[in-house]
Design an enzyme around this catalytic site. Structure first.
Site, PDB file in Angstrom:
ATOM      1  N   HIS A  77      -8.141 -24.263  58.131  1.00 46.83           N
ATOM      2  CA  HIS A  77      -9.272 -24.553  58.991  1.00 46.83           C
ATOM      3  C   HIS A  77     -10.004 -25.799  58.542  1.00 46.83           C
ATOM      4  O   HIS A  77     -10.486 -26.589  59.347  1.00 46.83           O
ATOM      5  CB  HIS A  77     -10.201 -23.351  59.029  1.00 46.83           C
ATOM      6  CG  HIS A  77     -10.914 -23.238  60.318  1.00 46.83           C
ATOM      7  ND1 HIS A  77     -10.271 -22.865  61.469  1.00 46.83           N
ATOM      8  CD2 HIS A  77     -12.185 -23.505  60.663  1.00 46.83           C
ATOM      9  CE1 HIS A  77     -11.135 -22.882  62.462  1.00 46.83           C
ATOM     10  NE2 HIS A  77     -12.306 -23.266  62.007  1.00 46.83           N
TER      11      HIS A  77
ATOM     12  N   GLU B  23       3.341 -19.508  70.199  1.00 45.74           N
ATOM     13  CA  GLU B  23       3.344 -19.871  68.789  1.00 45.74           C
ATOM     14  C   GLU B  23       4.045 -18.850  67.912  1.00 45.74           C
ATOM     15  O   GLU B  23       4.001 -18.923  66.692  1.00 45.74           O
ATOM     16  CB  GLU B  23       1.909 -20.110  68.291  1.00 45.74           C
ATOM     17  CG  GLU B  23       0.914 -19.062  68.705  1.00 45.74           C
ATOM     18  CD  GLU B  23      -0.541 -19.439  68.392  1.00 45.74           C
ATOM     19  OE1 GLU B  23      -0.778 -20.377  67.621  1.00 45.74           O
ATOM     20  OE2 GLU B  23      -1.441 -18.765  68.926  1.00 45.74           O
TER      21      GLU B  23
ATOM     22  N   ASP C  89       1.503 -22.977  64.209  1.00 45.23           N
ATOM     23  CA  ASP C  89       1.969 -21.638  63.871  1.00 45.23           C
ATOM     24  C   ASP C  89       3.435 -21.452  64.238  1.00 45.23           C
ATOM     25  O   ASP C  89       4.172 -20.791  63.522  1.00 45.23           O
ATOM     26  CB  ASP C  89       1.104 -20.572  64.557  1.00 45.23           C
ATOM     27  CG  ASP C  89      -0.143 -20.252  63.737  1.00 45.23           C
ATOM     28  OD1 ASP C  89      -0.136 -20.547  62.519  1.00 45.23           O
ATOM     29  OD2 ASP C  89      -1.117 -19.715  64.294  1.00 45.23           O
TER      30      ASP C  89
ATOM     31  N   CYS D 222      -0.010 -28.382  72.192  1.00 44.20           N
ATOM     32  CA  CYS D 222      -1.154 -28.744  71.373  1.00 44.20           C
ATOM     33  C   CYS D 222      -0.674 -28.602  69.927  1.00 44.20           C
ATOM     34  O   CYS D 222       0.497 -28.509  69.665  1.00 44.20           O
ATOM     35  CB  CYS D 222      -2.375 -27.880  71.689  1.00 44.20           C
ATOM     36  SG  CYS D 222      -2.129 -26.120  71.481  1.00 44.20           S
TER      37      CYS D 222
END
Lengths: 88, 582
Positions: free
Chosen positions: B191, B435, B459, B506
């Site tokens: 993150h 993902e 992912d 993305c």
């Protein structure tokens, strides 16, 4: 006579090597003497009054250390160092 | 000069003085002092040392009385360390002969000892380095006293080097002063890494242990393009930095002129480029750079930091802000994607100690297990949707059942709103992130039920290659160019075309200009990427034709090693857009 360094060799007997508590004892001893006391191992030299330098020797049990003392009480200082280092 | 390599997570190259953050976040305010204050600085050092020694002696006596002399012995060893003539001599020398500030001299000297100790290859002595760090902290605390500065009190530009930064700390960084940051731990998809991209400052993570020898104040070059950190660069390195910096500025200025131009290939194919955003205010960056909308609005920031769970109105206000700025351009809101590395402290107890958090309770799974939490967000999205063009996207869907359950909860929420006579938007497209490999295997089944797909490469790569990129020992296995990943993307695009469902990519792969020709060649017509990469992506789109992209894709798909694919794509990018190869 005091100019001539006193040299000794000693095998490190402490099973944990040259760790904090034998170093602490050695530094305390070295501080009580006027003589300059050097311990060398594997090409590295440590001032026996410096905890950090002694730690950085990284000497383990069974290491053969050279003790070198120079100064008025060199003889006594060297003997004391040898005694401490050969204590298990 | 010390050169370290890590994982580049946010592009750009900066140079500046280092600010080292240990666990205590001490900051060395200055590296040098003027010659005429050397004597008083020396006194300051000795006063601090005396105070620290006094404290250690007091501890020794106290512990001796309470616990016995064998425990007190440790303090006498610490006292000897503090009084170590060799250490004291080196600090004095640095202050007197090199005009170092006492803080810098102490930190540098002690860290050098600690580093040497860690490098001896002796576990016991490596641990003693901690005692030295402790001594350093005690001395710095004395020297800096109340003036210890926090991250929020920066007054000059710095480059932060830290063991780790929490997402909360990263989000709070003042980008007026923080030029960039590098951390010892962390991976590409953490993150903290994503936040760095959002803040648009260069960042490198996963450097491995390297801070021991750095005290703060040293000059550092942080290269977020290549994942390199150069501490104390030599003149030749600085010169190379200045040259490439000048070129970067030239290129960015030229790319900035693309902002108002159409994103269209040489043969007239329109390619939509959306922005990925984290914070509502980032939407302005997207609009400014000519994005076609927001392709991925991550909503986790609402849950990070802060001490209370976000209310429906917190959600609503954030979404409304994004939607009003975007006008009629689409905004894809991804529902709650927390878990694994993004668990806020407050709800951490919902996550049983998991051996394998990436395979545990996260993302849509958490939402489906905590329906009230999920419904709050869905209500807010539906209500905010009247202000713009919203699409809802569910993350980490791994089975059809999950997608159906999530959709059912959404329908429930719609009914509730209806009953309560609250205004909301009805015909919202509902899509999913692709993902998880299982979703790719069943892509045709999914294609019948969803309104759109968005491939989350971060992912997808991690799960397909079974590789945690934040683990440095296997990070090299994480490759966007792996043929298995190419085939997965190909399968999703094919199903999307067959069933008339739009597909976006993305994830960090789509922000990398190298992959644009390949993705276009595979049939992608919508890209979603970090806002600052939009001009670069547009540059590629405007310099290629679809047949050329198809040729590149066909060749890339014929290669059988990730290394060869990436190398080939880099070569093609260099040919199409030489300015973009940094």
């Amino acid at each position: 006579m005091s100019d001539e360094p006193v040299r000794r060799q000693v095998t490190l007997a402490n099973p944990n090597g040259l760790h904090l508590s034998p170093i602490s004892a050695l530094v305390k001893e070295a501080m009580n003497h006027e003589a300059e006391l050097l311990i060398s191992f594997d090409g590295n030299i440590a001032n026996a009054k410096s905890t950090m330098e002694l730690m950085l020797l990284g000497a383990t049990c069974g290491a053969v250390l050279s003790v070198e003392a120079t100064g008025v009480d060199a003889e006594v200082a060297a003997e004391a160092a040898v005694r401490l280092l050969s204590e298990p | 000069m010390q050169v370290r390599s890590g994982i580049p997570v946010s592009p750009g190259v900066v140079v500046g003085p280092t600010l080292v953050l240990g666990s205590e976040n001490f900051r060395i305010p200055r590296k040098f002092v003027s010659r005429d204050v050397v004597e008083s600085e020396m006194v300051r050092f000795h006063n601090a040392l005396d105070k620290v020694c006094q404290d250690i002696e007091d501890h020794e006596i106290l512990v001796g009385e309470q616990l016995g002399s064998q425990y007190a012995a440790i303090f006498s060893a610490h006292l000897q360390m503090a009084r170590d003539p060799r250490m004291v001599g080196q600090v004095e020398d640095a202050i007197r002969n090199q005009s170092n500030s006492p803080e810098y001299a102490v930190s540098r000297t002690l860290r050098k000892f600690a580093e040497q100790m860690q490098n001896l290859g002796n576990q016991y002595l490596a641990e003693r380095a901690l005692d030295i760090f402790d001594l350093e902290k005690r001395l710095l605390r004395e020297l800096l006293g109340e003036s210890r500065e926090e991250l929020s009190n920066l007054t000059e530009p710095v480059v932060i080097l830290a063991h780790d930064l929490t997402p909360g700390e990263t989000a709070m960084l003042n980008t007026d002063y923080v030029l960039g940051f590098a951390t010892e731990v962390g991976g590409h998809t953490s993150h903290t890494a994503i936040l760095a991209g959002a803040l648009e400052i260069p960042a490198v993570v996963g450097l491995g242990r390297c801070l021991a020898g750095v005290s703060g104040g040293e000059t550092v070059i942080l290269d977020g393009d290549h994942g390199q950190v150069v501490i104390d660069p030599d003149e030749a390195t600085m010169e190379r930095f200045r040259t490439s910096q000048a070129r970067n500025i030239r290129v960015s200025e030229r790319l900035a002129t693309l902002e108002t131009l159409e994103s269209e290939t040489l043969d007239g194919q329109r390619v939509q480029i959306f922005g990925n955003i984290e914070f509502p205010q980032e939407v302005e960056q997207c609009v400014k750079r000519g994005a076609d909308g927001v392709g991925l609005y991550r909503t986790e920031f609402l849950y990070l930091g802060g001490n209370k769970e976000p209310t429906e109105s917190d959600h609503y206000e954030a979404y409304k802000q994004v939607l009003s700025t975007c006008g009629d351009r689409p905004v894809v809101i991804r529902t709650l994607d927390i878990g694994a590395d993004k668990v806020p402290a407050r709800i951490r107890d919902r996550f049983a100690e998991s051996q394998n958090p990436m395979l545990g309770l996260r993302s849509i799974r958490l939402s489906l297990q905590s329906t009230p939490l999920f419904k709050v967000q869905l209500r807010a999205i539906l209500r905010a949707a009247v202000h713009g063009n919203v699409r809802i996207m569910f993350p980490l869907v791994s089975s059809l059942l999950e997608f159906r359950q999530a959709k059912m909860i959404l329908m429930d929420v719609m009914e509730d709103l209806e009953d309560e006579n609250i205004e909301f938007a009805r015909d919202i497209p509902i899509g999913m992130m692709v993902e998880v490999p299982s979703a790719v295997m069943l892509i045709e089944e999914f294609a019948r039920e969803v309104d759109f797909f968005s491939i989350g490469t971060n992912d997808l790569i991690q799960y397909t290659l079974a590789c945690d990129r934040s683990d440095p020992s296997v990070a090299n296995l994480y490759r966007s160019g792996d043929p298995s990943i190419l085939r997965m993307i190909q399968a999703v695009l094919k199903a999307g075309e067959q069933y008339g469902k739009p597909v976006t990519v993305c994830g960090q792969m789509s922000s990398d200009p190298r992959f644009v020709p390949l993705l276009l060649g595979l049939g992608l017509r919508q890209i979603s990427a970090t806002p600052h990469s939009i001009p670069r992506l547009k540059e590629v789109v405007r310099n290629i034709s679809i047949p050329e992209a198809e040729r590149i894709a066909t060749h890339a798909c014929s290669l059988d090693l990730a290394r060869d694919v990436e190398h080939y794509l880099l070569g093609e990018l260099g040919r199409l857009c030489p300015d973009l190869v940094v």
